[in-house]
Design an enzyme around this catalytic site. Structure first.
Site, PDB file in Angstrom:
ATOM      1  N   LYS A   1      -6.589   2.868  -5.536  1.00  0.00           N
ATOM      2  CA  LYS A   1      -6.285   2.118  -4.743  1.00  0.00           C
ATOM      3  C   LYS A   1      -6.744   2.174  -3.289  1.00  0.00           C
ATOM      4  O   LYS A   1      -7.663   2.247  -2.287  1.00  0.00           O
ATOM      5  CB  LYS A   1      -4.751   1.577  -4.154  1.00  0.00           C
ATOM      6  CG  LYS A   1      -4.834   1.386  -2.097  1.00  0.00           C
ATOM      7  CD  LYS A   1      -5.127  -0.173  -1.909  1.00  0.00           C
ATOM      8  CE  LYS A   1      -4.827  -1.015  -0.988  1.00  0.00           C
ATOM      9  NZ  LYS A   1      -4.869  -1.883  -1.096  1.00  0.00           N
TER      10      LYS A   1
ATOM     11  N   ARG B   1      -5.945  -6.203  -2.892  1.00  0.00           N
ATOM     12  CA  ARG B   1      -7.138  -6.460  -2.255  1.00  0.00           C
ATOM     13  C   ARG B   1      -7.581  -6.718  -1.086  1.00  0.00           C
ATOM     14  O   ARG B   1      -9.043  -6.828  -1.381  1.00  0.00           O
ATOM     15  CB  ARG B   1      -8.247  -5.655  -3.748  1.00  0.00           C
ATOM     16  CG  ARG B   1      -8.325  -4.860  -4.751  1.00  0.00           C
ATOM     17  CD  ARG B   1      -8.987  -4.623  -5.889  1.00  0.00           C
ATOM     18  NE  ARG B   1      -9.204  -3.175  -6.615  1.00  0.00           N
ATOM     19  CZ  ARG B   1      -9.548  -3.296  -7.534  1.00  0.00           C
ATOM     20  NH1 ARG B   1     -10.667  -4.263  -8.131  1.00  0.00           N
ATOM     21  NH2 ARG B   1      -9.644  -1.906  -8.036  1.00  0.00           N
TER      22      ARG B   1
ATOM     23  N   THR C   1       0.683  -1.154  -0.118  1.00  0.00           N
ATOM     24  CA  THR C   1      -0.035  -0.468   0.327  1.00  0.00           C
ATOM     25  C   THR C   1       0.587   1.437  -0.230  1.00  0.00           C
ATOM     26  O   THR C   1       1.919   1.201   1.026  1.00  0.00           O
ATOM     27  CB  THR C   1      -0.624   0.382   1.478  1.00  0.00           C
ATOM     28  OG1 THR C   1      -2.017  -1.292   0.948  1.00  0.00           O
ATOM     29  CG2 THR C   1      -1.721   1.598   1.532  1.00  0.00           C
TER      30      THR C   1
ATOM     31  N   CYS D   1      -5.661  -0.048   6.412  1.00  0.00           N
ATOM     32  CA  CYS D   1      -5.298   0.852   5.070  1.00  0.00           C
ATOM     33  C   CYS D   1      -6.989   1.668   5.339  1.00  0.00           C
ATOM     34  O   CYS D   1      -6.962   2.716   5.303  1.00  0.00           O
ATOM     35  CB  CYS D   1      -6.007  -0.517   4.057  1.00  0.00           C
ATOM     36  SG  CYS D   1      -5.143  -1.304   4.230  1.00  0.00           S
TER      37      CYS D   1
END
Ligand code: SAJ
Length: 406
Positions: free
Chosen positions: A201, A149, A116, A255
């Protein structure tokens, strides 16, 4: 051959999936204890289906090593730690992995970044590594961004079924990596450019954060006017184009509670809903604490020591505590010099916070008010043990008579 650099939460299942689907795969990690453990046939964290996948990958010859090998494709899945004060991620592990890849990679190999990252990280931090090493992007090696993901708790299924994005400078390179992932992934595989892949993302996680913030704001509105938020959301969601998520004691994990800040930081004055959503979700641990105090008052309780928080992880049935609402709440309590609260989580086997009790029955014996912070399956299976307690259920999992909700 594919080398997966960083065999943690994302790298390990990805490497195993590749190997299990017949791709020659090596898992690389600088942490020799992780490498030794895997080479001794033991997985490093709990996740549904991981054990079986591991056995299949081992049978297909996956290896684990601390040395960067020569490979055709390198998949970088190293951590990108989050700095709470600056609200930025620290790309140093991605940068050093990229640099070590460039030291060994054969001409024409591809470096795929799965970690990420915030939008612009590849331009600002990864491309310059090529220049430092005297290497040319698109000649000596290529860069692809394939943001992960998968959701903890359902990783193996999602690795196989989710759609994936591949951002590349040259379409053929994106397609080459798309075809590699296509060996195990049945979802739609989309090729685009690197900046679009980076932004997508963050946009996905921000969408979820905003939706949860809406649910949390509704919970506050409904509480203030004595309405049942869960019933309202349940009915509203029957509309074919409405899908409101669930309110809760806060938003944790590496996240959803982190990525939206990248947009706030990079686009001040433009990212307004995003900022408001972050503030609402960040206010929930404190709001939950206020609810605890009013429930205590209502029941004539004066001692925080008779209150127990069930759950330390950021969500149900995982062992990850990063940015967890319970930890956020404990931090806020410490600021108010309020201590003595009891804590229990079946997934946390080593003591990590003051007041933590390692045995469930002992935890229940020491308290009168149980606050369900995380809806682990464990508590769902032990609901009968809560019968004589005052219960505050922040996750709406419990239908015992008289239970307090958010
Ligand atoms: N939460 C709520 N209400 C909800 C849903 C979640 O309060 O209705 C809370 C959870 O309890 C938790 C936090 O939000 O504290 C985040 O949990 P999550 O299950 O929503 O998501 P993560 O962080 O485990 O995984 C997310 C996923 N992203 C999206 O669904 C858009 C996952 O697919 C990503 O791979 C992952 O972030 C990531 O690594 O980016």
């Amino acid at each position: 051959m594919v080398a997966v650099i960083g065999i943690g939460y994302i790298g390990l299942p990805t490497a195993l999936m590749l190997a299990a689907s017949g791709v020659e795969t090596v898992g690389v990690d600088l942490n020799s204890s992780v490498v030794d453990r895997l080479n001794n046939g033991k997985i490093t964290f709990e996740e549904e289906g991981l054990e079986e996948l591991f056995a299949k990958a081992v049978a297909n010859g996956i290896r684990f090593t601390t040395e960067y090998p020569k490979a055709d494709v390198y998949i970088i899945a190293v951590p990108t730690p989050y700095d709470k004060n600056s609200r930025k991620i620290e790309p140093k592990y991605v940068v050093s992995a990229a640099s070590m890849v460039l030291d060994v990679c054969p001409k024409g190999s591809v470096m795929v970044i799965e970690s990420t990252i915030s939008p612009g990280t590849i331009d600002r931090f990864v491309r310059p590594v090529f220049a430092e090493k005297g290497k040319k992007i698109g000649e000596d090696a290529y860069i692809v961004h394939a943001p992960e993901r998968i959701i903890p708790g359902n990783m193996i299924y999602e690795l196989e079924h989710n759609s994936r994005t591949f951002g590349a400078d040259e379409r053929e390179i994106g397609e080459k990596i798309r075809d590699l992932y296509g060996r195990f992934c049945k979802g739609e595989l989309v090729v685009t450019d690197i900046r679009t892949a980076e932004m997508t993302k963050v946009v996905e996680n921000t969408f979820r954060d905003i939706n949860i913030a809406y649910a949390n704001e509704l919970a506050k509105i409904c509480r203030s006017d004595n309405m049942d938020v869960y019933e309202i959301i349940r009915i509203a969601n029957k509309h074919p184009r409405v899908n409101i998520l669930s309110p809760g004691p806060g938003v944790g994990g590496h996240c959803i509670s982190v990525d939206p800040w990248f947009l706030v930081g990079d686009y001040p004055g433009l990212a307004n809903i995003i900022l408001a959503a972050r503030k609402i979700n960040d206010s929930m641990p404190e709001y939950t604490l206020e609810r605890i105090h009013s429930i205590m008052k209502e029941n004539g309780m004066t001692e925080v020591g008779r209150v127990g928080l069930y759950g330390l992880t950021y969500k149900e049935d995982v062992d990850d505590t990063r940015e967890s609402p319970t930890l956020q709440m404990l931090e806020s309590m410490a600021k108010h010099l309020s201590t003595g609260i009891k804590i229990y989580d079946p997934f946390i086997r080593d003591k990590m916070v003051e007041g933590q009790i390692m045995d469930f029955d002992e935890f229940l014996d020491s308290i009168d008010l149980v606050v369900i912070m995380v809806g682990h399956s464990h508590i769902k299976q032990n609901m009968d043990k809560l019968k004589n307690k005052i219960v505050f259920d922040t996750r709406n999992i419990c239908d015992i008579e008289g239970v307090y909700k958010l």
